[in-house]
Design an enzyme around this catalytic site. Structure first.
Site, PDB file in Angstrom:
ATOM      1  N   HIS A  79       0.666  18.547 -26.254  1.00 29.38           N
ATOM      2  CA  HIS A  79       0.489  17.102 -26.097  1.00 29.38           C
ATOM      3  C   HIS A  79      -0.746  16.545 -26.802  1.00 29.38           C
ATOM      4  O   HIS A  79      -0.773  15.370 -27.135  1.00 29.38           O
ATOM      5  CB  HIS A  79       0.439  16.722 -24.609  1.00 29.38           C
ATOM      6  CG  HIS A  79       1.790  16.711 -23.948  1.00 29.38           C
ATOM      7  ND1 HIS A  79       2.590  17.825 -23.882  1.00 29.38           N
ATOM      8  CD2 HIS A  79       2.493  15.712 -23.344  1.00 29.38           C
ATOM      9  CE1 HIS A  79       3.715  17.524 -23.248  1.00 29.38           C
ATOM     10  NE2 HIS A  79       3.679  16.245 -22.927  1.00 29.38           N
ATOM     11  N   HIS A 138       0.026  13.378 -28.955  1.00 27.53           N
ATOM     12  CA  HIS A 138      -0.519  12.036 -28.746  1.00 27.53           C
ATOM     13  C   HIS A 138      -1.108  11.473 -30.034  1.00 27.53           C
ATOM     14  O   HIS A 138      -0.989  10.281 -30.319  1.00 27.53           O
ATOM     15  CB  HIS A 138      -1.560  12.056 -27.626  1.00 27.53           C
ATOM     16  CG  HIS A 138      -0.932  12.265 -26.275  1.00 27.53           C
ATOM     17  ND1 HIS A 138      -1.573  12.903 -25.241  1.00 27.53           N
ATOM     18  CD2 HIS A 138       0.290  11.936 -25.802  1.00 27.53           C
ATOM     19  CE1 HIS A 138      -0.765  12.952 -24.185  1.00 27.53           C
ATOM     20  NE2 HIS A 138       0.369  12.376 -24.509  1.00 27.53           N
ATOM     21  N   ARG A 141      -2.573  22.002 -13.814  1.00 28.72           N
ATOM     22  CA  ARG A 141      -1.547  21.023 -14.202  1.00 28.72           C
ATOM     23  C   ARG A 141      -1.661  20.677 -15.688  1.00 28.72           C
ATOM     24  O   ARG A 141      -0.669  20.288 -16.319  1.00 28.72           O
ATOM     25  CB  ARG A 141      -1.634  19.762 -13.338  1.00 28.72           C
ATOM     26  CG  ARG A 141      -0.485  18.811 -13.613  1.00 28.72           C
ATOM     27  CD  ARG A 141      -0.285  17.762 -12.541  1.00 28.72           C
ATOM     28  NE  ARG A 141       0.828  16.900 -12.909  1.00 28.72           N
ATOM     29  CZ  ARG A 141       1.469  16.098 -12.079  1.00 28.72           C
ATOM     30  NH1 ARG A 141       1.129  16.046 -10.814  1.00 28.72           N
ATOM     31  NH2 ARG A 141       2.470  15.353 -12.492  1.00 28.72           N
ATOM     32  N   GLU A 183      -4.234  17.307 -11.190  1.00 22.79           N
ATOM     33  CA  GLU A 183      -4.690  17.791 -12.493  1.00 22.79           C
ATOM     34  C   GLU A 183      -6.190  18.056 -12.572  1.00 22.79           C
ATOM     35  O   GLU A 183      -6.892  17.536 -13.433  1.00 22.79           O
ATOM     36  CB  GLU A 183      -4.247  16.819 -13.598  1.00 22.79           C
ATOM     37  CG  GLU A 183      -4.252  17.496 -14.960  1.00 22.79           C
ATOM     38  CD  GLU A 183      -3.501  16.715 -16.020  1.00 22.79           C
ATOM     39  OE1 GLU A 183      -2.418  16.191 -15.728  1.00 22.79           O
ATOM     40  OE2 GLU A 183      -4.011  16.652 -17.140  1.00 22.79           O
ATOM     41  N   GLU A 194      10.710  19.206 -24.046  1.00 27.93           N
ATOM     42  CA  GLU A 194       9.955  19.496 -22.811  1.00 27.93           C
ATOM     43  C   GLU A 194      10.494  20.763 -22.140  1.00 27.93           C
ATOM     44  O   GLU A 194       9.744  21.490 -21.492  1.00 27.93           O
ATOM     45  CB  GLU A 194      10.024  18.311 -21.836  1.00 27.93           C
ATOM     46  CG  GLU A 194       9.407  17.018 -22.362  1.00 27.93           C
ATOM     47  CD  GLU A 194       7.873  16.932 -22.200  1.00 27.93           C
ATOM     48  OE1 GLU A 194       7.267  17.876 -21.651  1.00 27.93           O
ATOM     49  OE2 GLU A 194       7.303  15.923 -22.645  1.00 27.93           O
ATOM     50  N   HIS A 221       8.604  10.834 -28.041  1.00 25.63           N
ATOM     51  CA  HIS A 221       7.601  11.664 -27.362  1.00 25.63           C
ATOM     52  C   HIS A 221       7.980  13.156 -27.382  1.00 25.63           C
ATOM     53  O   HIS A 221       7.179  14.010 -27.759  1.00 25.63           O
ATOM     54  CB  HIS A 221       7.394  11.164 -25.931  1.00 25.63           C
ATOM     55  CG  HIS A 221       6.460  12.023 -25.148  1.00 25.63           C
ATOM     56  ND1 HIS A 221       5.095  12.046 -25.385  1.00 25.63           N
ATOM     57  CD2 HIS A 221       6.679  12.919 -24.154  1.00 25.63           C
ATOM     58  CE1 HIS A 221       4.533  12.913 -24.566  1.00 25.63           C
ATOM     59  NE2 HIS A 221       5.465  13.458 -23.798  1.00 25.63           N
ATOM     60  N   ASN A 280       0.571  20.037 -20.423  1.00 23.77           N
ATOM     61  CA  ASN A 280       0.286  19.267 -21.636  1.00 23.77           C
ATOM     62  C   ASN A 280       0.312  20.135 -22.889  1.00 23.77           C
ATOM     63  O   ASN A 280      -0.224  19.738 -23.926  1.00 23.77           O
ATOM     64  CB  ASN A 280      -1.078  18.586 -21.511  1.00 23.77           C
ATOM     65  CG  ASN A 280      -1.081  17.586 -20.379  1.00 23.77           C
ATOM     66  OD1 ASN A 280      -0.107  16.877 -20.173  1.00 23.77           O
ATOM     67  ND2 ASN A 280      -2.156  17.569 -19.610  1.00 23.77           N
ATOM     68  N   LYS A 329       7.736  23.187 -13.003  1.00 24.85           N
ATOM     69  CA  LYS A 329       6.873  22.019 -12.809  1.00 24.85           C
ATOM     70  C   LYS A 329       6.423  21.942 -11.348  1.00 24.85           C
ATOM     71  O   LYS A 329       5.252  21.686 -11.066  1.00 24.85           O
ATOM     72  CB  LYS A 329       7.596  20.742 -13.222  1.00 24.85           C
ATOM     73  CG  LYS A 329       6.731  19.524 -12.943  1.00 24.85           C
ATOM     74  CD  LYS A 329       6.804  18.454 -13.969  1.00 24.85           C
ATOM     75  CE  LYS A 329       5.651  17.461 -13.745  1.00 24.85           C
ATOM     76  NZ  LYS A 329       5.714  16.314 -14.590  1.00 24.85           N
ATOM     77  N   ARG A 382       0.819  -1.236   0.000  1.00 22.59           N
ATOM     78  CA  ARG A 382       0.000   0.000   0.000  1.00 22.59           C
ATOM     79  C   ARG A 382       0.842   1.271   0.000  1.00 22.59           C
ATOM     80  O   ARG A 382       0.382   2.331   0.419  1.00 22.59           O
ATOM     81  CB  ARG A 382      -0.976   0.031   1.177  1.00 22.59           C
ATOM     82  CG  ARG A 382      -1.977  -1.099   1.139  1.00 22.59           C
ATOM     83  CD  ARG A 382      -3.235  -0.751   1.898  1.00 22.59           C
ATOM     84  NE  ARG A 382      -4.180  -1.833   1.788  1.00 22.59           N
ATOM     85  CZ  ARG A 382      -4.199  -2.873   2.630  1.00 22.59           C
ATOM     86  NH1 ARG A 382      -3.351  -2.940   3.620  1.00 22.59           N
ATOM     87  NH2 ARG A 382      -5.081  -3.827   2.451  1.00 22.59           N
ATOM     88  N   LYS A 402       3.329  11.531 -11.038  1.00 19.01           N
ATOM     89  CA  LYS A 402       2.538  10.688 -11.949  1.00 19.01           C
ATOM     90  C   LYS A 402       3.300   9.397 -12.181  1.00 19.01           C
ATOM     91  O   LYS A 402       4.441   9.428 -12.646  1.00 19.01           O
ATOM     92  CB  LYS A 402       2.299  11.398 -13.280  1.00 19.01           C
ATOM     93  CG  LYS A 402       1.163  12.379 -13.252  1.00 19.01           C
ATOM     94  CD  LYS A 402       0.816  12.833 -14.657  1.00 19.01           C
ATOM     95  CE  LYS A 402      -0.268  13.885 -14.639  1.00 19.01           C
ATOM     96  NZ  LYS A 402      -0.527  14.437 -15.982  1.00 19.01           N
TER      97      LYS A 402
HETATM   98  N1  GLY Z   1       3.872  15.290 -17.730  1.00 16.96           N
HETATM   99  C1  GLY Z   1       2.743  16.027 -17.352  1.00 16.96           C
HETATM  100  C2  GLY Z   1       2.489  16.052 -15.886  1.00 16.96           C
HETATM  101  O1  GLY Z   1       3.304  15.606 -15.121  1.00 16.96           O
HETATM  102  O2  GLY Z   1       1.450  16.502 -15.480  1.00 16.96           O
END
Ligand code: GLY
Length: 370
Positions: free
Chosen positions: A249, A253, A242, A238, A186, A267, A246, A228, A122, A144
């Protein structure tokens, strides 16, 4: 010199340490987190060849024992089979709740190991040691974690913040030029989304960055991580801001899906092309001047990065099919495409109000340049 960016999330705060030869200090940096002098490292075959010995030696120098699991390199590792293997291996190694797991590698390893740490007993703590530029400026920070599903990328996962991130600028010297520039996509994104002065700095320092000057790289990574961290602290899961991360993106994608997630398009390359298109779209919608997309394209070309759809080898589907692929992005809400657009360099915002026809024409024009 080692720089520190603190990520002040309540109850889950951590530091991102950035500097040259940081791997050699890994034992010193990790020791304060440990309840017993033992860690489990997960890496991939490619990174293990280059950096595992140095990490083990740095840990041993501080009296920290380590065991390691080496997974195959590549995106296909980021699925159930290697995830299951990792979790079971960690259990076999008797990693306990109070122990620390170390992720040594690029985005694939960081995401997979972070997710394994999130579900193991957990939740156990983990340390990210990102070895690609993309992982240093983006995926290792912000919590993430996850793996890909047959239905799409990153569809299975959890938010689980690392306990520490060690971004060693020196390891970036081992990256092939193409991977380095893809990761740099990025970095460019951060300037474009929220810091015009950072974009200007990138413009002025293009030659130093291309030559991987350590001071320039340290600044590029630090400023990206600071941006960030600020956004993640405002909106960890998000619900709003957040999504700014993107930028580029939604386009990216679709292009990644159209090229079968193959090495026809990395990417970060898709992000760079996507950012250029997001600015072109913003200009066509009258949100910013025509000069802005030109500046974006110019900076990407100066760096020798991919800029337009013409830079992707091989066939691409038509504009309608690309638009459909954009609709399958996991960030679609109630069938509405969400875009990150900009009122200028450094002034991005999230919107669902983009006429599909404008996007279709933009894609048609972009394809006709091929
Ligand atoms: N790579 C996008 C984020 O971490 O929200």
């Amino acid at each position: 010199m080692i720089e520190t960016v603190h990520v002040p999330l309540e109850g889950r705060a951590y530091d991102v340490r950035i500097g040259a030869d940081l791997l050699d200090r890994a034992g010193v940096e990790i020791a304060p987190l440990l309840k017993r002098p033992r860690v489990a490292i997960v890496t991939d075959a490619h990174v293990a060849d280059l950096h595992l010995k140095a990490l083990e030696a740095a840990l041993a120098a501080e009296g920290i024992a380590s065991v390691s699991l080496t997974l195959p390199a590549g995106e296909s590792t980021k699925g159930w089979p290697q995830f299951e293997r990792t979790v079971e291996w960690l259990l076999e190694q008797k990693v306990e709740r109070r122990d620390v797991v170390v992720a040594l590698g690029g985005g694939v390893i960081g995401d997979l190991v972070g997710f394994a740490a999130a579900v193991l007993r957990r939740g156990v703590r983990f340390v990210q040691i990102p070895t690609s530029l993309l992982a240093q400026v983006d995926s290792s920070v912000g919590g993430k974690t996850g793996i890909n599903a047959p239905q799409g990328k990153n569809l299975i996962g959890a938010f689980h913040q690392p306990a520490l991130v060690l971004a060693d600028i020196s390891v970036l010297n081992t990256l092939p030029k193409r991977d380095f520039l893809a990761g740099y996509g990025e970095v460019v994104k951060y300037g474009l989304l929220g810091d015009a002065a950072f974009f200007d700095w990138q413009d002025q320092n293009a030659a130093r960055i291309a030559a991987r000057d350590p001071e320039a790289l340290a600044y590029a990574v630090k400023r990206s991580v600071e941006m960030k961290a600020e956004i993640v602290v405002r909106d960890e899961t998000e619900q709003g801001d957040r999504a700014l991360l993107n930028l580029g993106h939604t386009f990216c994608h679709a292009f990644e899906a159209a090229t079968g997630y193959s090495d026809r398009l990395l990417h970060g390359e898709g992000v760079a092309i996507g950012c250029a298109l997001a600015f072109e779209l913003s200009s066509r919608l009258g949100l910013c001047s025509q000069e802005e997309p030109s500046r974006v394209r110019e900076m990407l070309s100066t760096m020798g990065m991919k800029v337009t759809l013409a830079d992707i080898d091989g066939d691409l589907p038509d504009a309608r099919a690309l638009l459909d692929l954009m609709g399958q992005d996991k960030k679609v809400i109630d069938g509405q495409l969400r875009f990150i657009l900009a009122r200028g360099i450094g002034q991005a915002f999230v919107t669902s109000e983009v006429p599909a026809d404008t996007v279709l024409h933009l894609l048609q024009d972009a394809l006709s340049e091929r």
